[in-house]
Motif scaffolding. Structure first.
Motif, PDB file in Angstrom:
ATOM      1  N   LEU A 171       0.824  -1.205   0.000  1.00 42.09           N
ATOM      2  CA  LEU A 171       0.000   0.000   0.000  1.00 42.09           C
ATOM      3  C   LEU A 171       0.861   1.258   0.000  1.00 42.09           C
ATOM      4  O   LEU A 171       0.594   2.214  -0.751  1.00 42.09           O
ATOM      5  CB  LEU A 171      -0.921  -0.013   1.222  1.00 42.09           C
ATOM      6  CG  LEU A 171      -1.786   1.243   1.434  1.00 42.09           C
ATOM      7  CD1 LEU A 171      -2.751   1.426   0.269  1.00 42.09           C
ATOM      8  CD2 LEU A 171      -2.549   1.144   2.752  1.00 42.09           C
ATOM      9  N   ALA A 172       1.906   1.285   0.831  1.00 41.13           N
ATOM     10  CA  ALA A 172       2.784   2.457   0.893  1.00 41.13           C
ATOM     11  C   ALA A 172       3.507   2.678  -0.430  1.00 41.13           C
ATOM     12  O   ALA A 172       3.643   3.820  -0.898  1.00 41.13           O
ATOM     13  CB  ALA A 172       3.790   2.287   2.032  1.00 41.13           C
ATOM     14  N   LEU A 173       3.976   1.602  -1.045  1.00 42.61           N
ATOM     15  CA  LEU A 173       4.665   1.734  -2.328  1.00 42.61           C
ATOM     16  C   LEU A 173       3.707   2.221  -3.415  1.00 42.61           C
ATOM     17  O   LEU A 173       4.113   2.975  -4.314  1.00 42.61           O
ATOM     18  CB  LEU A 173       5.281   0.393  -2.733  1.00 42.61           C
ATOM     19  CG  LEU A 173       6.460  -0.081  -1.871  1.00 42.61           C
ATOM     20  CD1 LEU A 173       6.902  -1.480  -2.303  1.00 42.61           C
ATOM     21  CD2 LEU A 173       7.624   0.888  -1.957  1.00 42.61           C
ATOM     22  N   ARG A 174       2.472   1.791  -3.329  1.00 41.65           N
ATOM     23  CA  ARG A 174       1.492   2.265  -4.313  1.00 41.65           C
ATOM     24  C   ARG A 174       1.204   3.761  -4.110  1.00 41.65           C
ATOM     25  O   ARG A 174       1.126   4.525  -5.071  1.00 41.65           O
ATOM     26  CB  ARG A 174       0.199   1.465  -4.193  1.00 41.65           C
ATOM     27  CG  ARG A 174      -0.868   1.910  -5.194  1.00 41.65           C
ATOM     28  CD  ARG A 174      -2.096   1.037  -5.129  1.00 41.65           C
ATOM     29  NE  ARG A 174      -3.131   1.516  -6.035  1.00 41.65           N
ATOM     30  CZ  ARG A 174      -3.158   1.301  -7.345  1.00 41.65           C
ATOM     31  NH1 ARG A 174      -2.181   0.603  -7.911  1.00 41.65           N
ATOM     32  NH2 ARG A 174      -4.132   1.769  -8.098  1.00 41.65           N
ATOM     33  N   ARG A 175       1.049   4.178  -2.855  1.00 47.48           N
ATOM     34  CA  ARG A 175       0.786   5.589  -2.584  1.00 47.48           C
ATOM     35  C   ARG A 175       1.968   6.472  -2.999  1.00 47.48           C
ATOM     36  O   ARG A 175       1.773   7.598  -3.450  1.00 47.48           O
ATOM     37  CB  ARG A 175       0.518   5.788  -1.087  1.00 47.48           C
ATOM     38  CG  ARG A 175      -0.810   5.270  -0.594  1.00 47.48           C
ATOM     39  CD  ARG A 175      -0.994   5.629   0.855  1.00 47.48           C
ATOM     40  NE  ARG A 175      -0.991   7.079   1.045  1.00 47.48           N
ATOM     41  CZ  ARG A 175      -0.748   7.675   2.207  1.00 47.48           C
ATOM     42  NH1 ARG A 175      -0.471   6.953   3.288  1.00 47.48           N
ATOM     43  NH2 ARG A 175      -0.773   8.994   2.300  1.00 47.48           N
ATOM     44  N   ASP A 176       3.170   5.952  -2.849  1.00 46.93           N
ATOM     45  CA  ASP A 176       4.377   6.738  -3.140  1.00 46.93           C
ATOM     46  C   ASP A 176       5.033   6.313  -4.446  1.00 46.93           C
ATOM     47  O   ASP A 176       6.251   6.449  -4.620  1.00 46.93           O
ATOM     48  CB  ASP A 176       5.385   6.595  -1.989  1.00 46.93           C
ATOM     49  CG  ASP A 176       4.894   7.249  -0.717  1.00 46.93           C
ATOM     50  OD1 ASP A 176       3.963   8.060  -0.789  1.00 46.93           O
ATOM     51  OD2 ASP A 176       5.437   6.933   0.357  1.00 46.93           O
ATOM     52  N   ARG A 177       4.226   5.826  -5.378  1.00 49.51           N
ATOM     53  CA  ARG A 177       4.797   5.317  -6.632  1.00 49.51           C
ATOM     54  C   ARG A 177       5.449   6.418  -7.468  1.00 49.51           C
ATOM     55  O   ARG A 177       6.258   6.123  -8.351  1.00 49.51           O
ATOM     56  CB  ARG A 177       3.723   4.597  -7.446  1.00 49.51           C
ATOM     57  CG  ARG A 177       2.526   5.445  -7.827  1.00 49.51           C
ATOM     58  CD  ARG A 177       1.452   4.591  -8.503  1.00 49.51           C
ATOM     59  NE  ARG A 177       0.266   5.340  -8.878  1.00 49.51           N
ATOM     60  CZ  ARG A 177      -0.741   5.610  -8.066  1.00 49.51           C
ATOM     61  NH1 ARG A 177      -0.702   5.203  -6.805  1.00 49.51           N
ATOM     62  NH2 ARG A 177      -1.795   6.283  -8.496  1.00 49.51           N
ATOM     63  N   LEU A 178       5.112   7.665  -7.205  1.00 52.13           N
ATOM     64  CA  LEU A 178       5.783   8.786  -7.869  1.00 52.13           C
ATOM     65  C   LEU A 178       6.801   9.449  -6.953  1.00 52.13           C
ATOM     66  O   LEU A 178       7.887   9.839  -7.397  1.00 52.13           O
ATOM     67  CB  LEU A 178       4.751   9.821  -8.329  1.00 52.13           C
ATOM     68  CG  LEU A 178       3.762   9.361  -9.402  1.00 52.13           C
ATOM     69  CD1 LEU A 178       2.781  10.476  -9.710  1.00 52.13           C
ATOM     70  CD2 LEU A 178       4.491   8.930 -10.661  1.00 52.13           C
ATOM     71  N   LEU A 179       6.455   9.566  -5.670  1.00 47.29           N
ATOM     72  CA  LEU A 179       7.320  10.281  -4.728  1.00 47.29           C
ATOM     73  C   LEU A 179       8.663   9.594  -4.555  1.00 47.29           C
ATOM     74  O   LEU A 179       9.723  10.236  -4.627  1.00 47.29           O
ATOM     75  CB  LEU A 179       6.602  10.400  -3.387  1.00 47.29           C
ATOM     76  CG  LEU A 179       7.352  11.134  -2.264  1.00 47.29           C
ATOM     77  CD1 LEU A 179       7.572  12.583  -2.638  1.00 47.29           C
ATOM     78  CD2 LEU A 179       6.588  11.025  -0.948  1.00 47.29           C
TER      79      LEU A 179
END
Length: 530
Positions: free
Chosen positions: A10-18
């Motif tokens: 979930l965290a990697l998906r939320r921060d896939r651009l950051l």
């Protein structure tokens, strides 16, 4: 630990651009700097001259640390970019951890996740894993890129993993800070204070010389990055200090997270008086209550930093007079004029960038109040939107005047005492520091514009600040086109002291800043809250 892997996804998906922006950006900047160093110091004669002069001068030691190996481009890169690269890596790590722990609790999302089949330690473990992975990728990309540029493999991996070590340490610092307070903002302030103290300890320890407290460098995780000595001794065992401290900090955070209630911090929130003071009857009084602690902390911190840099100002003259090549580089960074003035202009430029961090924090307090549903009750009263925004903007715009004046005062007092002209140096260095105010106001304007137009993108203000830092510190070395350098408002600030103070660029910067703020306030008036 149940559910940790799902939360990592979930965290990697939320921060896939950051995360890719942080990782590729830091790695790309480092490798570009290496290429620029190869052009600037292409011969052994130039490298030896650099090592002899810069390696023992307190001024450059305070700014950049010691140069352990001047015979290779990798060694020069570790000296020129190591401290600043480590700072950015540490910032990334602590922000990521806070974003996926304390910020999630503060918004109530973690409570929803915790009501599912999720272990008590899973959110913390997932945040630590994501931050540690991002830090590791930065180190690996830097190492592999340097090897591709023809640098020694052992030194390349030592430097890359030294960056990773800083990221891991501040992953642990962020994890502990997230357990101490109820606010993500305060958690970031605590972790940022540790990062600032680490930078200051390193600067004092490096500049101390043989007769001073060089042991202070060993107390700083940023100092450990230098003490690995990439491309020189490649002291791998120093990396073990970073790993050990990371394990301890993460372990402490794991113990603390089980000893507190969800959404609560270990540091108790101080209860206010039964009756509010009269000052809280206005939007400005509320803003003062919310902003005063941060303003005081930044004022004291930059006063100390200015004093540290002012203490070694005179020492730069002998070094640069002995090395025309370094004098040329310093002139590119800080302007023209007397050597000491060029150095002072350079360090005041760095301090100006640091003060912009305060401005972004102060401006984004508006977004924090809105996202945490505290703005809506205030605006439901007779308080107008313009008054509410303006009250916080006062502390962003006038607060930076106080912060920069404190930095100039610290540098002026110490440098003036060394040259026997305290009054004169205080006046000129406070004035030189304040010359950066319009550029910092532009940063405030960008933050306010994003808050007004697209509040969910307000945090992108930090990306602008990183770009301005890179343009300011590495733009001349990377030989960027003038139009690219001009994208940073700090490029237009007169390089004082040393150069003539011209009002035209400062007036235009102020006009741009005011325009951005006006558009930001107007946009906020027209959009929905939340």
């Amino acid at each position: 630990m149940t559910g940790t892997f799902a939360l990592v996804r979930l965290a990697l998906r939320r921060d896939r651009l950051l995360i890719p922006v942080w990782v590729l950006g830091l790695a790309g900047i480092t490798l570009s700097t290496a290429s620029a160093m190869d052009e600037l110091y292409g011969t052994q004669a130039l490298r030896q001259q650099l090592g002899v002069t810069a390696g023992s001068n307190p001024a450059f030691l305070a700014m950049l640390g010691p140069i352990h190996d001047y015979s290779t481009i990798g060694g020069i890169l570790a000296w020129r970019w190591g401290v600043f690269g480590g700072l950015l890596t540490g910032l990334m790590a602590m922000f990521l951890v806070t974003r996926h722990t304390r910020a999630e609790e503060e918004t109530g999302r973690l409570e929803l996740i915790g009501s599912t089949v999720t272990g008590r330690h899973a959110p913390l473990a997932a945040a630590v894993a994501v931050s540690a992975l991002a830090s590791l990728l930065i180190g690996l990309f830097i190492a592999l890129g340097l090897v591709g540029l023809g640098e020694d493999a052992a030194g390349s991996f030592a430097l890359g993993l030294a960056f990773t070590g800083v990221g891991w340490v501040f992953t642990g610092v962020g994890a502990v800070a997230a357990q101490l307070t109820e606010s993500a903002r305060t958690a970031n302030a605590i972790a940022g204070g540790v990062l600032g103290a680490s930078y200051l300890l390193r600067a004092v320890g490096d500049a101390a010389g043989d007769q001073g407290p060089q042991w202070l460098t060993w107390l700083s995780p940023l100092g450990w990055l230098e003490l690995v000595k990439p491309f020189a001794d490649d002291r791998w065992w120093v990396l073990g200090l970073s790993l050990l401290l990371t394990v301890v900090l993460v372990g402490v955070a794991a113990v603390l997270v089980a000893r507190r209630d969800l959404t609560a911090g270990l540091l108790p929130t101080r209860l206010g008086p039964a009756r509010a003071p009269a000052s809280l009857g206005s939007a400005f009084g509320l803003a003062w209550r919310l902003q005063r602690g941060m303003l005081l902390g930044w004022t004291v911190s930059l006063f100390v930093l200015g004093a540290v840099y002012g203490a070694v100002a005179r020492a730069v003259e002998d070094m640069l007079n002995a090395n025309p090549a370094l004098g040329k580089v310093m002139s590119q960074l800080g302007g023209s004029g007397a050597i000491v003035d060029v150095y002072l202009a350079s360090i005041l430029g760095i301090i100006g960038l640091f003060s912009a961090i305060y401005v972004v924090q102060a401006t984004l307090r508006l977004r924090a109040e809105e996202a945490e549903f505290r703005a809506e009750p205030v605006l439901a009263t007779s308080v107008r939107r313009v008054s509410w925004v303006g009250s916080h903007l006062v502390f962003a715009t006038l607060g930076v005047v106080v912060v920069l004046a404190a930095a100039g005062l610290g540098a002026g007092l110490v440098h003036g005492a060394r040259v026997g002209d305290v009054g004169g140096q205080v006046t000129r260095l406070v004035g030189s520091a304040l010359a950066h105010v319009p550029a910092v106001w532009v940063v405030a304007g960008i933050s306010l514009l994003l808050f007004g137009l697209a509040p969910k993108l307000a945090s992108v203000s930090w990306a602008f600040l990183v770009v301005f830092l890179v343009l300011g510190q590495l733009g001349p070395l990377l030989d960027l086109d003038r139009w690219a350098m001009d994208l940073s408002p700090f490029t237009h600030v007169p390089k004082v002291p040393g150069a003539d103070l011209t009002a035209t660029p400062l007036v235009w910067l102020t006009v741009v800043a005011v325009a951005l703020m006006v558009v930001g306030i107007g946009s906020f008036r027209r959009r929905d809250i939340g």
